[in-house]
Design a protein around this motif. Structure first.
Motif, PDB file in Angstrom:
ATOM      1  N   ASN A 122       0.831  -1.208   0.000  1.00 25.64           N
ATOM      2  CA  ASN A 122       0.000   0.000   0.000  1.00 25.64           C
ATOM      3  C   ASN A 122       0.865   1.257   0.000  1.00 25.64           C
ATOM      4  O   ASN A 122       0.423   2.328   0.394  1.00 25.64           O
ATOM      5  N   TYR A 123       2.107   1.091  -0.422  1.00 21.18           N
ATOM      6  CA  TYR A 123       3.081   2.190  -0.492  1.00 21.18           C
ATOM      7  C   TYR A 123       3.278   2.876   0.862  1.00 21.18           C
ATOM      8  O   TYR A 123       3.503   4.081   0.931  1.00 21.18           O
ATOM      9  N   THR A 124       3.226   2.086   1.924  1.00 17.65           N
ATOM     10  CA  THR A 124       3.406   2.647   3.268  1.00 17.65           C
ATOM     11  C   THR A 124       4.621   2.077   3.987  1.00 17.65           C
ATOM     12  O   THR A 124       5.003   2.580   5.045  1.00 17.65           O
ATOM     13  N   THR A 125       5.235   1.025   3.447  1.00 18.49           N
ATOM     14  CA  THR A 125       6.397   0.419   4.094  1.00 18.49           C
ATOM     15  C   THR A 125       7.274  -0.261   3.055  1.00 18.49           C
ATOM     16  O   THR A 125       6.803  -0.619   1.972  1.00 18.49           O
ATOM     17  N   SER A 136      11.311  -3.381  -0.076  1.00 20.19           N
ATOM     18  CA  SER A 136      10.839  -2.423  -1.082  1.00 20.19           C
ATOM     19  C   SER A 136       9.318  -2.358  -1.072  1.00 20.19           C
ATOM     20  O   SER A 136       8.641  -3.184  -0.456  1.00 20.19           O
ATOM     21  N   TYR A 137       8.784  -1.348  -1.767  1.00 20.26           N
ATOM     22  CA  TYR A 137       7.329  -1.227  -1.887  1.00 20.26           C
ATOM     23  C   TYR A 137       6.724  -2.468  -2.534  1.00 20.26           C
ATOM     24  O   TYR A 137       5.569  -2.803  -2.295  1.00 20.26           O
ATOM     25  N   TRP A 138       7.537  -3.164  -3.347  1.00 20.49           N
ATOM     26  CA  TRP A 138       7.037  -4.309  -4.109  1.00 20.49           C
ATOM     27  C   TRP A 138       7.373  -5.636  -3.443  1.00 20.49           C
ATOM     28  O   TRP A 138       7.111  -6.688  -4.005  1.00 20.49           O
ATOM     29  N   GLN A 139       7.952  -5.567  -2.242  1.00 18.22           N
ATOM     30  CA  GLN A 139       8.208  -6.735  -1.399  1.00 18.22           C
ATOM     31  C   GLN A 139       8.961  -7.845  -2.143  1.00 18.22           C
ATOM     32  O   GLN A 139       8.456  -8.958  -2.341  1.00 18.22           O
ATOM     33  N   VAL A 140      10.184  -7.522  -2.534  1.00 16.27           N
ATOM     34  CA  VAL A 140      11.048  -8.478  -3.223  1.00 16.27           C
ATOM     35  C   VAL A 140      11.944  -9.170  -2.205  1.00 16.27           C
ATOM     36  O   VAL A 140      12.596  -8.508  -1.389  1.00 16.27           O
ATOM     37  N   GLU A 141      11.996 -10.485  -2.255  1.00 13.18           N
ATOM     38  CA  GLU A 141      12.909 -11.218  -1.383  1.00 13.18           C
ATOM     39  C   GLU A 141      14.309 -11.208  -2.006  1.00 13.18           C
ATOM     40  O   GLU A 141      14.448 -11.383  -3.225  1.00 13.18           O
ATOM     41  N   PRO A 142      15.346 -11.012  -1.195  1.00 13.94           N
ATOM     42  CA  PRO A 142      16.708 -10.957  -1.748  1.00 13.94           C
ATOM     43  C   PRO A 142      17.112 -12.247  -2.460  1.00 13.94           C
ATOM     44  O   PRO A 142      17.864 -12.206  -3.439  1.00 13.94           O
ATOM     45  N   SER A 143      16.604 -13.377  -2.001  1.00 12.79           N
ATOM     46  CA  SER A 143      16.921 -14.642  -2.675  1.00 12.79           C
ATOM     47  C   SER A 143      16.330 -14.664  -4.084  1.00 12.79           C
ATOM     48  O   SER A 143      16.926 -15.224  -5.013  1.00 12.79           O
ATOM     49  N   THR A 144      15.170 -14.037  -4.248  1.00 14.15           N
ATOM     50  CA  THR A 144      14.561 -13.935  -5.576  1.00 14.15           C
ATOM     51  C   THR A 144      15.401 -13.044  -6.478  1.00 14.15           C
ATOM     52  O   THR A 144      15.632 -13.365  -7.651  1.00 14.15           O
ATOM     53  N   ALA A 145      15.861 -11.924  -5.925  1.00 12.51           N
ATOM     54  CA  ALA A 145      16.705 -11.015  -6.706  1.00 12.51           C
ATOM     55  C   ALA A 145      17.984 -11.716  -7.157  1.00 12.51           C
ATOM     56  O   ALA A 145      18.399 -11.598  -8.321  1.00 12.51           O
ATOM     57  N   LEU A 196      16.187   0.073  -7.487  1.00 15.88           N
ATOM     58  CA  LEU A 196      16.652  -1.312  -7.570  1.00 15.88           C
ATOM     59  C   LEU A 196      15.541  -2.275  -7.158  1.00 15.88           C
ATOM     60  O   LEU A 196      15.344  -3.322  -7.783  1.00 15.88           O
ATOM     61  N   GLY A 197      14.809  -1.907  -6.113  1.00 14.72           N
ATOM     62  CA  GLY A 197      13.687  -2.739  -5.694  1.00 14.72           C
ATOM     63  C   GLY A 197      12.656  -2.889  -6.796  1.00 14.72           C
ATOM     64  O   GLY A 197      12.154  -3.990  -7.065  1.00 14.72           O
ATOM     65  N   ALA A 198      12.342  -1.781  -7.463  1.00 10.70           N
ATOM     66  CA  ALA A 198      11.371  -1.824  -8.561  1.00 10.70           C
ATOM     67  C   ALA A 198      11.889  -2.659  -9.721  1.00 10.70           C
ATOM     68  O   ALA A 198      11.125  -3.395 -10.363  1.00 10.70           O
TER      69      ALA A 198
END
Length: 211
Positions: A122-125, A136-145, A196-198
């Protein structure tokens, strides 16, 4: 003109006027009905599109969303959420980087990533709740990255390395340097660098979503 004729003419005139008024009223009613139906149909189309997206997110981005999470995602998409300027800028950069990749054009990328950010945070955390690893706003796991960098390296080509040139070291490109980072380092970078998160989130979206 005698009284009888005059009365008849008056009655006819009144009947004509009443008929005209009734016709006009029916016309207005029919017009309003058409407008109402059109608006309802538009709302239905919007609702259907948002439900389809919520299911797409649940199946492919989240991967294991139950019915409650899909309903929550749908409710978010139907709400009047606000996208911060930082997120908009990051989404635009990702749309530039990945435009045309995996069949997704820049406008579709912008639309999808805007919705995913709303659903995920919800663009709040930028930190996953309950001490989860996603950032990130898009909730990316570092293992996925890290997996994307190593297994889908073709996506992180010249445009990615141009946008993230600050991560390059010597003759090694940004993507090469980032691929060697630990998951802990990537987690910190994804949280602190919205762009980078995006980018990682967009790479995940285009490799999992159906076009």
């Amino acid at each position: 003109m005698n009284v009888t004729v005059a009365t008849a003419v008056l009655v006819v005139a009144v009947n004509v006027n009443v008929a005209a008024v009734n016709t006009m009223a029916r016309g207005i009613t029919d017009l309003w009905g058409s407008i109402t139906e059109a608006v309802s149909n538009m709302a239905g189309i919007s609702g259907s599109a948002d439900m389809n997206f919520a299911n797409q997110w649940g199946d492919n981005y989240h991967g294991k969303a139950d019915d409650d999470k899909r309903k929550r995602a749908f409710d978010v998409l139907q709400s009047d959420f606000t996208v911060p300027t930082e997120a908009v800028d990051s989404i635009n950069k990702s749309a530039f980087i990945f435009d045309g990749d995996m069949g997704f054009d820049s406008e579709t990328i912008k639309d999808n990533m805007t919705k995913i950010g709303a659903i995920e945070s919800n663009y709040t955390t930028k930190v996953q709740e309950d001490e989860g690893p996603a950032r990130s706003y898009w909730q990316v796991e570092p293992s996925t990255a890290k997996s994307l960098l190593n297994n889908s390296s073709a996506l992180f080509g010249p445009k990615f390395n141009e946008v993230f040139a600050q991560y390059a070291e010597g003759d090694r490109t940004a993507s090469e340097v980032l691929a060697d980072k630990s998951t802990e380092d990537l987690q910190t970078l994804i949280e602190n660098d919205s762009d980078l998160g995006a980018a990682f989130a967009t790479a995940k979206m285009i490799t999992t979503f159906e076009t």
